[in-house]
Scaffold this motif. Structure first.
Motif, short mmCIF file in Angstrom:
data_model
loop_
_atom_site.label_atom_id
_atom_site.label_comp_id
_atom_site.label_asym_id
_atom_site.label_seq_id
_atom_site.Cartn_x
_atom_site.Cartn_y
_atom_site.Cartn_z
N THR A 1 47.40 -49.02 32.87
CA THR A 1 47.18 -47.74 31.85
C THR A 1 45.95 -47.57 31.42
OG1 THR A 1 49.73 -48.37 31.15
CG2 THR A 1 48.22 -46.95 29.48
N VAL A 2 45.01 -48.52 30.73
CA VAL A 2 43.79 -48.31 30.35
C VAL A 2 42.86 -47.82 31.71
CG1 VAL A 2 41.81 -49.67 29.76
CG2 VAL A 2 44.10 -50.14 28.72
N VAL A 3 43.06 -48.33 32.69
CA VAL A 3 42.22 -47.78 33.88
C VAL A 3 42.48 -46.26 34.25
CG1 VAL A 3 41.92 -48.09 36.26
CG2 VAL A 3 41.98 -50.07 34.90
N ILE B 1 40.72 -44.17 31.67
CA ILE B 1 39.29 -43.95 32.08
C ILE B 1 39.23 -42.95 33.20
CG2 ILE B 1 37.20 -45.14 32.73
CD1 ILE B 1 38.29 -47.47 31.23
N PHE B 2 39.73 -43.34 34.38
CA PHE B 2 39.34 -42.69 35.57
C PHE B 2 40.05 -41.34 35.89
CE2 PHE B 2 38.43 -47.14 36.66
CZ PHE B 2 37.34 -46.93 37.33
N MET B 3 41.25 -41.08 35.40
CA MET B 3 41.78 -39.86 35.61
C MET B 3 41.16 -38.53 34.93
SD MET B 3 46.00 -40.84 35.72
CE MET B 3 46.32 -39.19 36.01
N ASP C 1 38.58 -29.81 28.40
CA ASP C 1 37.72 -30.73 29.04
C ASP C 1 37.26 -31.61 27.86
OD1 ASP C 1 37.81 -29.93 31.45
OD2 ASP C 1 35.92 -29.14 31.64
N LYS C 2 36.93 -31.30 26.83
CA LYS C 2 36.66 -32.14 25.58
C LYS C 2 37.50 -33.03 25.18
CE LYS C 2 35.51 -28.38 23.02
NZ LYS C 2 35.25 -27.48 22.20
N ILE C 3 38.80 -32.70 25.32
CA ILE C 3 39.96 -33.57 24.87
C ILE C 3 40.02 -34.80 25.94
CG2 ILE C 3 42.42 -33.81 24.40
CD1 ILE C 3 40.80 -32.03 22.57
N PHE C 4 39.98 -34.33 27.25
CA PHE C 4 39.83 -35.57 28.15
C PHE C 4 38.59 -36.52 28.23
CE2 PHE C 4 42.76 -32.51 30.51
CZ PHE C 4 43.67 -33.45 30.89
N SER C 5 37.62 -35.67 27.48
CA SER C 5 36.34 -36.61 27.21
C SER C 5 36.50 -37.78 26.29
CB SER C 5 35.17 -35.64 26.84
OG SER C 5 34.83 -34.87 28.00
N MET C 6 37.41 -37.44 25.44
CA MET C 6 37.44 -38.42 24.17
C MET C 6 38.26 -39.50 24.68
SD MET C 6 38.52 -36.40 20.91
CE MET C 6 39.92 -35.41 21.79
N PHE C 7 38.87 -39.63 25.78
CA PHE C 7 39.72 -40.57 26.42
C PHE C 7 38.76 -41.78 26.82
CE2 PHE C 7 43.30 -37.77 26.63
CZ PHE C 7 44.12 -38.51 26.38
N TYR C 8 37.46 -41.31 27.60
CA TYR C 8 36.71 -42.58 28.15
C TYR C 8 35.62 -42.63 27.33
CZ TYR C 8 34.35 -38.51 30.37
OH TYR C 8 33.64 -37.26 30.55
N THR C 9 35.34 -42.14 26.23
CA THR C 9 34.37 -42.09 25.26
C THR C 9 34.67 -42.84 23.89
OG1 THR C 9 34.46 -39.99 24.43
CG2 THR C 9 32.82 -40.24 26.00
N VAL C 10 36.09 -42.67 23.48
CA VAL C 10 36.51 -43.11 22.41
C VAL C 10 37.91 -44.01 22.49
CG1 VAL C 10 37.35 -42.35 19.94
CG2 VAL C 10 35.44 -41.15 21.09
N THR D 1 39.58 -45.46 25.11
CA THR D 1 39.67 -46.66 25.91
C THR D 1 38.80 -47.78 25.51
OG1 THR D 1 38.09 -45.71 27.50
CG2 THR D 1 40.39 -45.57 27.99
N PRO D 2 37.46 -47.40 24.94
CA PRO D 2 36.76 -48.41 24.16
C PRO D 2 37.62 -49.09 23.05
CG PRO D 2 35.36 -46.65 24.69
CD PRO D 2 36.75 -46.27 24.99
#
Length: 313
Positions: free
Chosen positions: A246-248, A251-253, A269-278, A280-281
């Motif tokens: 789920t976490v992976v 990040i990757f999708m 795009d900015k919504i998807f960007s939040m997943f791997y910048t905010v 998932t960490p």
């Protein structure tokens, strides 16, 4: 820089997540909570792994400590700037600041992708060949694998900077995002960017896709091995693998969605960007720690250590 002097654009305007002042105040409080959770959660894992020698000597926790350190640094690349922008009407970033953000974002992001792939290989060895696990995943190999992840991230980020720094910018200078990234920046260049976007796909897009496929293949082999050879404790391991996947995927999708399609951009795009910048960490400490009995026990011991050893009272 010479390229900055040749361009009319010396700064970029970030449109951010919203133009509503009331919504920006709400988002400030929300992301401030997220950022505090990211810092405290990942810092706790780093300290716990460093303090307990038996964790540091275990390949899984050795990699986990590095993953938490990367997540801690990755959140510092974008979130503090975003929090500051929520409290002001004018949101801008200098040309050099934009390049710096791109460099560290891709350096840490690519290093994390490589490290997650290494961690999947580590779990594969542990499950498929448990008797030789510590022999195969010896400290020297673990060190070299981590160094390879960092070097791979460095090479990837340098290539991203090379793609951007040679482009001329003469206006407009508005980026429809809350941070600087290659897809949005190259759209503003005063030249045909077809070749640059193809190179971006070959670099960032294929990197994300290949690492994701390798991870999926590794976890598929793990699940097949479990089903074939192991019965006891299978449900627990399956649940853990599902959490990791789920976490992976978070990040990757989004990375595949953003970097593997050139020549067009979407507001999501900015919504998807939040997943791997905010997101998932913040989730990584929960997924990799709260479901792990050894880590929870080590954290409890960390809390009750005598005064001054190693934490001050």
């Amino acid at each position: 820089m010479k390229k900055e002097q040749d361009s009319n654009v010396t700064e970029f305007v970030l449109l951010g997540l919203s133009s509503s002042w009331e919504l920006q105040l709400f988002l400030f409080l929300l992301f401030l909570f997220f950022y505090i959770a990211i810092v405290l959660g990942n810092l706790l894992i780093v300290v716990t792994v460093q303090v307990h020698a038996h964790l540091l000597q275990s390949p899984m926790y050795y990699f986990l400590g590095h993953l938490s350190f990367i997540d801690l640094c990755l959140s510092c690349v974008t979130v503090p700037k975003m929090l500051g922008d929520f409290l002001q009407q004018s949101k801008s970033i200098s040309f050099s600041g934009c390049l710096t953000q791109i460099y560290f974002l891709h350096f840490l992001g690519a290093s994390e992708m490589f490290l997650l792939t290494v961690m999947a290989y580590d779990r594969y060895v542990a499950i498929s060949n448990p008797l030789r696990y510590l022999t195969v995943m010896n400290p020297q190999l673990c060190l070299w694998l981590v160094l390879a992840c960092w070097c791979g991230g460095f090479i990837h980020s340098i290539m991203q900077i090379i793609l951007v720094i040679q482009l001329p910018f003469c206006g407009p200078n508005e980026l429809d995002n809350f941070y600087c990234d290659v897809p949005q920046v190259i759209k503003l260049a005063c030249m045909d960017t077809y070749v640059v976007e193809v190179l971006m796909i070959a670099n960032s897009g294929l990197l994300s896709l290949v690492c994701f496929l390798v991870l999926l293949f590794s976890y598929a082999i793990i699940l097949i091995t479990l089903r074939t050879h192991f019965r006891q404790g299978q449900n627990k391991v399956l649940s853990t693998c599902a959490s990791h996947l789920t976490v992976v995927s978070l990040i990757f999708m989004p990375c595949v969605f953003i970097y593997l399609r050139p020549f067009c951009s979407f507001s999501v795009d900015k919504i998807f960007s939040m997943f791997y910048t905010v997101i998932t960490p913040m989730l990584n400490p929960l997924i990799y720690t709260l479901r792990n009995a050894d880590m929870k026990t080590a954290m409890k011991k960390l809390r009750i250590k005598p005064c001054g050893i190693p934490l001050p009272c």
